[in-house]
Design a protein around this motif. Sequence first.
Motif, mmCIF file in Angstrom:
data_model
loop_
_atom_site.group_PDB
_atom_site.id
_atom_site.type_symbol
_atom_site.label_atom_id
_atom_site.label_comp_id
_atom_site.label_asym_id
_atom_site.label_seq_id
_atom_site.Cartn_x
_atom_site.Cartn_y
_atom_site.Cartn_z
ATOM 1 N N THR A 125 47.951 40.835 52.286
ATOM 2 C CA THR A 125 48.246 40.286 53.615
ATOM 3 C C THR A 125 47.273 39.546 54.286
ATOM 4 N N GLU A 126 46.023 39.888 53.923
ATOM 5 C CA GLU A 126 44.823 39.316 54.642
ATOM 6 C C GLU A 126 43.786 39.140 53.541
ATOM 7 N N ALA A 127 42.820 38.168 53.611
ATOM 8 C CA ALA A 127 41.626 38.221 52.573
ATOM 9 C C ALA A 127 40.688 39.324 52.805
ATOM 10 N N VAL A 128 40.039 39.822 51.939
ATOM 11 C CA VAL A 128 38.866 40.950 52.104
ATOM 12 C C VAL A 128 37.790 40.358 51.465
ATOM 13 N N PRO A 129 36.666 41.010 51.631
ATOM 14 C CA PRO A 129 35.361 40.295 51.349
ATOM 15 C C PRO A 129 35.190 40.543 49.580
ATOM 16 N N LEU A 130 34.934 39.650 48.975
ATOM 17 C CA LEU A 130 34.968 39.697 47.629
ATOM 18 C C LEU A 130 34.007 40.498 47.067
ATOM 19 N N LEU A 131 32.799 40.643 47.748
ATOM 20 C CA LEU A 131 31.813 41.725 47.655
ATOM 21 C C LEU A 131 32.612 42.994 47.457
ATOM 22 N N ASP A 132 33.369 43.509 48.324
ATOM 23 C CA ASP A 132 34.196 44.703 48.236
ATOM 24 C C ASP A 132 35.207 44.683 46.985
ATOM 25 N N VAL A 133 35.782 43.694 46.604
ATOM 26 C CA VAL A 133 36.739 43.855 45.541
ATOM 27 C C VAL A 133 35.823 44.024 44.386
ATOM 28 N N MET A 134 34.543 43.393 44.303
ATOM 29 C CA MET A 134 33.830 43.629 42.998
ATOM 30 C C MET A 134 33.312 45.077 42.728
ATOM 31 N N LYS A 135 33.123 45.718 43.840
ATOM 32 C CA LYS A 135 32.851 47.155 44.062
ATOM 33 C C LYS A 135 33.780 48.277 43.648
ATOM 34 N N ILE A 136 35.017 47.666 43.392
ATOM 35 C CA ILE A 136 36.322 48.569 43.056
ATOM 36 C C ILE A 136 35.954 49.250 41.775
ATOM 37 N N GLN A 137 36.005 50.567 41.849
ATOM 38 C CA GLN A 137 35.727 51.431 40.546
ATOM 39 C C GLN A 137 36.990 51.530 39.799
ATOM 40 N N PHE A 138 37.156 51.538 38.512
ATOM 41 C CA PHE A 138 38.190 51.999 37.652
ATOM 42 C C PHE A 138 37.709 52.978 36.722
ATOM 43 N N PRO A 139 38.683 53.670 36.101
ATOM 44 C CA PRO A 139 38.324 54.797 35.144
ATOM 45 C C PRO A 139 37.557 53.840 33.968
ATOM 46 N N GLU A 140 36.579 54.462 33.267
ATOM 47 C CA GLU A 140 35.537 53.726 32.389
ATOM 48 C C GLU A 140 36.434 53.012 31.238
ATOM 49 N N GLY A 141 36.217 51.710 31.202
ATOM 50 C CA GLY A 141 36.757 50.848 30.141
ATOM 51 C C GLY A 141 37.394 49.839 31.073
ATOM 52 N N ILE A 142 37.958 49.616 32.211
ATOM 53 C CA ILE A 142 38.177 48.584 32.757
ATOM 54 C C ILE A 142 36.976 48.202 33.787
ATOM 55 N N GLU A 143 36.643 46.989 34.192
ATOM 56 C CA GLU A 143 35.814 46.694 34.924
ATOM 57 C C GLU A 143 36.224 45.265 35.388
ATOM 58 N N ILE A 144 35.943 45.118 36.663
ATOM 59 C CA ILE A 144 36.319 43.687 37.275
ATOM 60 C C ILE A 144 35.008 42.780 37.107
ATOM 61 N N LYS A 145 35.265 41.712 36.379
ATOM 62 C CA LYS A 145 34.249 40.643 35.806
ATOM 63 C C LYS A 145 34.040 39.614 36.897
ATOM 64 N N ALA A 146 35.193 39.202 37.553
ATOM 65 C CA ALA A 146 35.047 38.189 38.490
ATOM 66 C C ALA A 146 36.066 38.282 39.175
ATOM 67 N N ALA A 147 36.230 37.932 40.571
ATOM 68 C CA ALA A 147 37.319 37.783 41.588
ATOM 69 C C ALA A 147 37.166 36.357 42.372
ATOM 70 N N ARG A 148 38.227 35.805 42.801
ATOM 71 C CA ARG A 148 38.295 34.636 43.838
ATOM 72 C C ARG A 148 39.677 34.752 44.447
ATOM 73 N N PHE A 149 39.600 33.913 45.571
ATOM 74 C CA PHE A 149 41.013 33.805 46.130
ATOM 75 C C PHE A 149 41.349 32.557 45.763
ATOM 76 N N VAL A 150 42.660 32.309 45.512
ATOM 77 C CA VAL A 150 43.106 31.082 44.988
ATOM 78 C C VAL A 150 44.416 30.703 45.968
ATOM 79 N N ASP A 151 44.581 29.216 45.829
ATOM 80 C CA ASP A 151 45.738 28.767 46.715
ATOM 81 C C ASP A 151 46.957 28.882 46.039
ATOM 82 N N ALA A 152 48.085 28.907 46.476
ATOM 83 C CA ALA A 152 49.403 29.023 45.880
ATOM 84 C C ALA A 152 49.533 28.090 44.781
ATOM 85 N N GLY A 153 49.757 28.298 43.749
ATOM 86 C CA GLY A 153 50.251 27.145 42.641
ATOM 87 C C GLY A 153 51.142 27.850 41.563
#
Lengths: 229, 608
Positions: free
Chosen positions: A71-99
């Motif tokens: 519903t709203e943008a959040v800091p990408l640094l916070d997104v990169m900090k999101i922890q998944f169970p071992e085996g899944i990692e966020i490598k990159a994140a960015r906001f994109v325009d609708a396309g």
Amino acid sequence: METLRIMYTKTGYLRFLGHLELMKLFERVFRLNHLPLKFSEGFNPIPKLTFAAPLSVGLSTEGDVMEVQLTEAVPLLDVMKIQFPEGIEIKAARFVDAGPSLMSKVAFSKYRLTFSFEEAKEMTALNPKHRLGELLGAETLLYNKKTKRGGEKSINMLEQIRGVDWVSQSEGSFCIEATLQTGSQGSLNPQMFIDAFFENSIQPTSVEILRTALLYEGDDGALVNLFEL
Amino acid sequence: MHLEAMLEKVEKPSRYIGGEMNTYMKPIVPSLVRYCFAFPDVYEVGMSHLGMQILYRLLNEIETVFCERAFAPWTDMEALMRENRMPLFTLETKTPLSEMDIIGFTLQYELSYSNILNMLELSGIPLFSKDRSHLDPLIIAGGPCAYNPEPIADFIDAFFIGEAEELLPEFMIVFNEYKAGKIDKEAMLKAASQIEGIYVPKFYTPKYKEDGTLSSFEATDGAPAKIKKRIIRDFDQGFQLESMIVPFADIVHDRAMVEIFRGCTRGCRFCQAGMLYRPIREKKPETIVSNAEKILDSTGFEEVSLASLSTMDYSAIGPVITSLIDRLESRNIGVSLPSLRLDSFSVDVLEEIQKIKKTGLTFAPEAGTQRLRDVINKGVSEENIRSTFESIFSLGWNRVKLYFMLGLPTETFEDLDGINEIGNLGTYLFKQNKPDYMKKNVQVTISTSCFVPKPFTPFQWIGQDSIPVFKEKIAYLRNKITNKKVTYNYHDPETSALEGVFARGDRRLSAVIYEAFKLGCRFDGWQEYFDYDKWQEAFRKTGVDPDFYNTRTRSTDELLPWDFIDAGVNKAYLEREFNRAIKGEVTEDCRLGCTGCGVNVNILDGVC
């Protein structure tokens, strides 16, 4: 509304998650990290998560791509900090325009395939480099695929192979990188390619399949990482 | 073949990988007590069990203990494991179970007993307690079936009777002495047998009369003659479940669960849980809301369920639901109730939590006539059934499921007619009450199960219907139900007959279970694997007559195999309730006035 695009890995034991299990996991991890998820309207509101191309159970990836609507943008640094169970990692994140959707644009997967043999001489006998040339040099390479209507249709695998690169070889093992069609125009399961490669020959004792990237075809025909779309 | 190669070949491999959110990993040091919580059924069933979630966190909060999990591998995985000689392993560290200090099985239903033996054998652990030494893990068990532990007494070193929240940590102190080498296994078991609530079968000797009934059940080695169940007195104090493991696989109950009370005051005479979990102990509303928020914040679940034996009976159910919905609605988290009573209040609450979506509803009248519902003390009147139908259909529901039991004491064919009539009443009242916009047709599903008399209930003495009688009743109902909008489903009686044997069995059944396991019995609770012929062969080979246990009516002065356990309710109370049942006399909800079951004296200090 904001579209958050994420490139993630799925390796180790988590490669055994099915696609539905993976989607559920992403939803729950986002929920517990209080991401401002955008929900669908209607009787049964569900968050809007889209995955570019489902990966078969048991396969690993180093860079699959998904999107989630917020519903709203959040800091990408916070997104990169999101922890998944071992085996899944966020490598990159960015906001994109609708396309256009990831699913409509994805065209190829790059797979790194590593084959190991019990004994080095088995591999020598196979002569994989020669075999690869033979396979790709054939006029057609037909296989049957089940259609949604329950019938079968014959597909020329060669038309679904964009290219195969030799990566490396050592005593009793070799590694290639295959760029195979993926997406709405048709998909070639890497296992089909492997089966064709080893048809009527010595079988490797182990096969490792790693998807290294999802790609789309740019206007100039060049392949670009889907995350950059 | 190594584990990953096996996982590439099996169905639903995520059952075996571990590593879910909120699982534990601890550095392995020699002094660490390695505990394996073992659930003798498949992952999706075991992970849905709230008790597992509680014990897992409770034990792992103890610094010196590391609790891991193991479930029964599905048959495809079992075949690969046997083929590759891979022992059963824990999900957390993939350690073979034989390297654990303690394996704790939970006994949720009798038909999982063959899976216990299978899991031990897959681990390379001797099945019989007498064959295990100090080098083997200690095998313990708890859960509702532990209230009659005798059928599996030969396999289990110690049973834990009642609630484990305080009992298990107490036992760990004794176990630590043993682990540290200060006492030997015999001394440890003796010390354990002195802890209230722990039953060590080797210190008890059953003797039988010529007619096969028990003549005595003697305690030796200073063990207490009676084993008193343990309970938590104050449900707001002590351990609180504030996080849960989040499974990857789509399990049976895939949601946050908050237990809002233990016990039940209704006094339904067929219900074992209603007797075993007395007295009633409610959690305060603020504890419930706090538990729910903490679980949701650490799991990301999209739904929270308020769990108990009869959730609508919670004294502040309305305010609790309103408070949860206020907090959770904006996050799109739903609130669900596991069971609904047939009354208008339940329907009001339901209307609040299911604002728009109208999924099917399930109710359990249990019996088809008022007479029989009075016999079983199911406090549901014809008026309740009628008014519930009227309100749900007028509110826009069109699908309803109704649960009944066949073979209840004193049942006649008139009672079966009553089941059919309730189905017809449903379709009729739908037509009378449906809103104008309703375009769909009504769909009533009637499901019957076969009644299994259970220990510590007023029906503990009564003979179960035989398989042919159950079949006759099922055939009768199938014929009777002709309404095209009513669907009839039924459970096959064979599994219930076997359940009936183990529910009220004695120690001589250990031999039967062993024999059946050797013949290949597994997953007996699963229709596709249950093999009644093999069980019959096991009874024949061991010379044990199943009818002695399930269809035989006992006299009230018979020494019963579970009489040495004090579940809190007096035998005299059960007998009184049995006599009232036969006369069709109802007993009120004991919130409205004590009915004298004895739990207040036996377990508490006088007042519930």
